[in-house]
Scaffold this motif. Sequence first.
Motif, short mmCIF file in Angstrom:
data_model
loop_
_atom_site.label_atom_id
_atom_site.label_comp_id
_atom_site.label_asym_id
_atom_site.label_seq_id
_atom_site.Cartn_x
_atom_site.Cartn_y
_atom_site.Cartn_z
N GLY A 63 -71.91 19.81 -98.67
CA GLY A 63 -71.11 18.41 -98.19
C GLY A 63 -70.00 18.39 -98.76
N THR A 64 -69.41 19.57 -99.05
CA THR A 64 -67.69 19.47 -99.31
C THR A 64 -67.05 19.79 -98.04
OG1 THR A 64 -68.38 20.83 -101.34
CG2 THR A 64 -66.13 20.87 -100.97
N VAL A 65 -67.38 20.21 -97.02
CA VAL A 65 -66.84 20.02 -95.83
C VAL A 65 -67.77 19.75 -94.76
CG1 VAL A 65 -65.21 21.94 -96.42
CG2 VAL A 65 -67.21 22.60 -95.16
N GLU A 66 -67.09 19.20 -93.62
CA GLU A 66 -67.85 18.67 -92.48
C GLU A 66 -67.39 19.61 -91.44
OE1 GLU A 66 -67.34 14.56 -92.27
OE2 GLU A 66 -65.15 14.80 -91.74
N THR A 67 -67.90 20.00 -90.24
CA THR A 67 -67.45 20.66 -89.15
C THR A 67 -67.67 19.78 -87.78
OG1 THR A 67 -69.76 21.65 -88.77
CG2 THR A 67 -68.25 22.70 -90.42
N THR A 68 -66.93 20.29 -86.80
CA THR A 68 -66.84 19.78 -85.48
C THR A 68 -66.63 21.14 -84.59
OG1 THR A 68 -64.45 19.11 -85.55
CG2 THR A 68 -66.29 17.70 -85.93
N TRP A 69 -67.10 21.05 -83.50
CA TRP A 69 -66.90 22.35 -82.53
C TRP A 69 -65.88 21.43 -81.52
CZ3 TRP A 69 -68.60 27.08 -82.66
CH2 TRP A 69 -69.83 27.34 -83.78
N ARG A 70 -65.09 22.41 -81.18
CA ARG A 70 -63.76 22.25 -80.14
C ARG A 70 -63.82 23.27 -79.47
NH1 ARG A 70 -59.41 20.43 -84.35
NH2 ARG A 70 -60.82 18.99 -85.51
N GLU A 71 -63.23 23.04 -78.37
CA GLU A 71 -62.90 24.13 -77.27
C GLU A 71 -61.59 24.77 -77.44
OE1 GLU A 71 -64.49 25.25 -74.69
OE2 GLU A 71 -66.35 23.76 -75.01
N SER A 72 -61.69 26.26 -77.20
CA SER A 72 -60.51 27.08 -77.76
C SER A 72 -59.73 27.12 -76.47
CB SER A 72 -60.96 28.47 -78.22
OG SER A 72 -59.91 29.34 -78.54
N PRO A 73 -58.31 27.26 -76.39
CA PRO A 73 -57.59 27.41 -75.17
C PRO A 73 -57.84 29.07 -74.94
CG PRO A 73 -56.15 27.41 -77.20
CD PRO A 73 -57.63 27.11 -77.58
N THR A 74 -58.29 29.93 -75.89
CA THR A 74 -58.40 31.42 -75.73
C THR A 74 -59.80 31.96 -75.86
OG1 THR A 74 -57.90 31.87 -77.78
CG2 THR A 74 -55.89 31.68 -76.34
N GLY A 75 -60.96 31.20 -75.85
CA GLY A 75 -62.18 31.99 -75.91
C GLY A 75 -63.21 30.82 -76.09
N PRO A 76 -64.25 31.32 -76.80
CA PRO A 76 -65.18 30.34 -76.85
C PRO A 76 -64.80 29.23 -77.90
CG PRO A 76 -65.64 32.34 -78.24
CD PRO A 76 -64.19 32.42 -77.42
N PRO A 77 -65.78 27.90 -77.98
CA PRO A 77 -65.61 26.99 -78.69
C PRO A 77 -65.47 27.41 -80.22
CG PRO A 77 -67.31 26.30 -77.23
CD PRO A 77 -67.16 27.79 -77.12
N ARG A 78 -64.59 26.77 -80.97
CA ARG A 78 -64.40 27.09 -82.49
C ARG A 78 -64.91 25.97 -83.25
NH1 ARG A 78 -58.07 28.60 -81.75
NH2 ARG A 78 -58.36 31.11 -81.10
N ARG A 79 -65.47 26.18 -84.52
CA ARG A 79 -65.94 25.46 -85.47
C ARG A 79 -64.70 25.00 -86.35
NH1 ARG A 79 -71.51 25.81 -88.97
NH2 ARG A 79 -72.24 25.61 -86.84
N TYR A 80 -64.51 23.60 -86.49
CA TYR A 80 -63.33 23.13 -87.08
C TYR A 80 -63.77 22.60 -88.59
CZ TYR A 80 -59.50 24.21 -83.95
OH TYR A 80 -58.69 24.80 -83.10
N TYR A 81 -63.22 22.83 -89.81
CA TYR A 81 -63.49 22.64 -91.17
C TYR A 81 -62.74 21.32 -91.53
CZ TYR A 81 -66.41 26.62 -90.80
OH TYR A 81 -67.46 27.59 -90.49
N ARG A 82 -63.16 20.23 -92.16
CA ARG A 82 -62.49 19.39 -92.48
C ARG A 82 -63.12 18.91 -94.04
NH1 ARG A 82 -61.45 14.20 -89.52
NH2 ARG A 82 -59.80 14.18 -91.38
N LEU A 83 -62.28 18.44 -94.94
CA LEU A 83 -62.91 18.07 -96.38
C LEU A 83 -63.75 16.73 -96.15
CD1 LEU A 83 -60.08 18.89 -98.79
CD2 LEU A 83 -61.92 20.41 -98.12
N THR A 84 -64.78 16.48 -96.76
CA THR A 84 -65.35 15.13 -96.71
C THR A 84 -64.64 14.60 -98.11
OG1 THR A 84 -66.93 16.26 -98.36
CG2 THR A 84 -67.67 16.26 -96.11
#
Length: 119
Positions: A63-84
């Motif tokens: 529970g230290t980071v949360e993730t979201t998936w976003r489209e990448s301009p150069t390939g498959p979607p990427r998982r982005y990490y943010r601090l909770t």
Amino acid sequence: MARPQESQLRKGALELAVLALIARSEPTGAYGGALVEQLAARPTLAAPQGTVYPLLSRLRRQGTVETTWRESPTGPPRRYYRLTPDGVRRLSAQRSTWQALTSDMAAVLQDPAGKDTQS
């Protein structure tokens, strides 16, 4: 190749470095590949994907980071990490501990005449 003792020191610092890099990426967050690249730019912190991604997974489970998936301009979607909010508190606590530790170690590593022993 790092000696085992050096590897243990680096391993202990890696989580703090990753949390700090994620915090710097706010508000958008950071994806794993970018974190690996940012670490690689600092040779003593460089870590392979096989080390960074399991660390990120552990931080997510804790529970230290949360993730979201976003489209990448150069390939498959990427998982982005943010601090909770817990991640922000953890980073702050680890940063304080690190700063106190490095200050004390700098004092200990000086010889009795007050000179740095690495010179």
